[in-house]
Design a protein around this motif. Sequence first.
Motif, mmCIF file in Angstrom:
data_model
loop_
_atom_site.group_PDB
_atom_site.id
_atom_site.type_symbol
_atom_site.label_atom_id
_atom_site.label_comp_id
_atom_site.label_asym_id
_atom_site.label_seq_id
_atom_site.Cartn_x
_atom_site.Cartn_y
_atom_site.Cartn_z
ATOM 1 N N ARG A 54 -18.506 19.698 6.286
ATOM 2 C CA ARG A 54 -18.767 18.418 6.944
ATOM 3 C C ARG A 54 -19.883 17.689 6.199
ATOM 4 O O ARG A 54 -20.900 18.292 5.856
ATOM 5 C CB ARG A 54 -19.174 18.629 8.410
ATOM 6 C CG ARG A 54 -18.019 19.127 9.279
ATOM 7 C CD ARG A 54 -18.412 19.119 10.742
ATOM 8 N NE ARG A 54 -17.352 19.636 11.572
ATOM 9 C CZ ARG A 54 -16.341 18.924 12.037
ATOM 10 N NH1 ARG A 54 -16.260 17.647 11.725
ATOM 11 N NH2 ARG A 54 -15.411 19.473 12.794
ATOM 12 N N ASN A 105 -11.531 16.823 8.510
ATOM 13 C CA ASN A 105 -10.723 15.957 9.360
ATOM 14 C C ASN A 105 -9.405 15.646 8.643
ATOM 15 O O ASN A 105 -9.362 14.829 7.717
ATOM 16 C CB ASN A 105 -11.471 14.664 9.682
ATOM 17 C CG ASN A 105 -10.789 13.861 10.778
ATOM 18 O OD1 ASN A 105 -9.574 13.751 10.802
ATOM 19 N ND2 ASN A 105 -11.568 13.311 11.688
ATOM 20 N N SER A 109 -14.944 11.728 13.920
ATOM 21 C CA SER A 109 -14.960 12.647 15.056
ATOM 22 C C SER A 109 -13.590 12.706 15.736
ATOM 23 O O SER A 109 -13.364 13.522 16.627
ATOM 24 C CB SER A 109 -16.015 12.215 16.078
ATOM 25 O OG SER A 109 -15.716 10.919 16.571
ATOM 26 N N ASN A 169 -23.009 14.674 12.548
ATOM 27 C CA ASN A 169 -22.515 13.812 13.616
ATOM 28 C C ASN A 169 -22.633 12.335 13.289
ATOM 29 O O ASN A 169 -21.982 11.510 13.907
ATOM 30 C CB ASN A 169 -23.285 14.105 14.915
ATOM 31 C CG ASN A 169 -22.959 15.485 15.443
ATOM 32 O OD1 ASN A 169 -21.869 15.986 15.209
ATOM 33 N ND2 ASN A 169 -23.906 16.095 16.126
ATOM 34 N N GLY A 190 -19.348 11.212 11.898
ATOM 35 C CA GLY A 190 -18.292 11.395 12.868
ATOM 36 C C GLY A 190 -18.378 10.440 14.037
ATOM 37 O O GLY A 190 -17.388 10.144 14.675
ATOM 38 N N SER A 191 -19.555 9.962 14.352
ATOM 39 C CA SER A 191 -19.713 9.124 15.532
ATOM 40 C C SER A 191 -19.597 7.639 15.228
ATOM 41 O O SER A 191 -19.633 6.820 16.131
ATOM 42 C CB SER A 191 -21.087 9.396 16.173
ATOM 43 O OG SER A 191 -22.117 9.063 15.256
#
Length: 301
Positions: free
Chosen positions: A4, A67, A123, A8, A11-12
């Motif tokens: 990753r 993803n 995300s 976050n 992803g956010s």
Amino acid sequence: MTYRIGGNLAGSSRPAGFAVVTLAYLAAGLAAWAVTAAVDGHGLLVTFYADLAATLVVFAASMLVANASLYDPYWSVAPAIIVIAWVALSPPLTGRQIAVLVLVLAWSIRLTANWALSWRGLSHEDWRYVQLREQRPAGVPWWLINLGGIQLMPTLVVFAGLLAVWPATTVTGRPWGLLDIIAVAVTAGAILLESTADRQLHRFADDPANRGAIIDRGLWRHSRHPNYLGEITFWWGMWLFGLAAAPNWWWTVIGPVTMVLLFTFVSVPMMDRRSLIRRPAYAEHMRRVPALFPRPPGFRG
């Protein structure tokens, strides 16, 4: 193994997610261009190699950000770029080439926009990919399923659909005829069908009063998956263009046939199983409404 980037934060954020997608697809485009510059051979075969190279780049990016949905827009983006390249390299510009190019661009822009409106960022991963990851057989690495089932398989299916587009955009000796007019009607109708189905579905889902309900109005009253029917019909329209340009390329019918098999035996069953789990009443809906093709008027199943 997956990695990753940005935790976050990426992803956010939708803008950050789209930035990652853009960079990945630019890198994929460069890889495809490098292949076309380095490889000699028949244009269709060179395109195939370039398509595979671009897919591998998108796959690598999807593993890097953990993803698999990074691949989703490839289905609609790659064909448009390929068709633009084929038309540009096959002068003089004919009416058939213009018709194919306009229709493919209309299909591509609409389908890509539909994906972009529903994708929430890094995300957000398609539920089917999450399910495949969680339910994969013991000992089978995720990267293999991601590469083979989620990315390479659709690339091969779409390239099969594009086989008929090759003669439609590169064979310029046959004049515009009745079959071209039929191809325009079928393809334009398919785009309209898919667009209308998606619009009706979004409108239904956005209404809080329909939460937990099953859509059974508009096109969805006659087919459980009218959007899939539109997608299948689009590729049949492309095949008709190829047939009009070069009848000896009739064998490219393997493209739309492959699309029928994909949606009939993979996409429709997956969607129906999910709907049955979430809404038990969907079993009765399946008995009343056919999966793809509407029943003739007056038919009682």
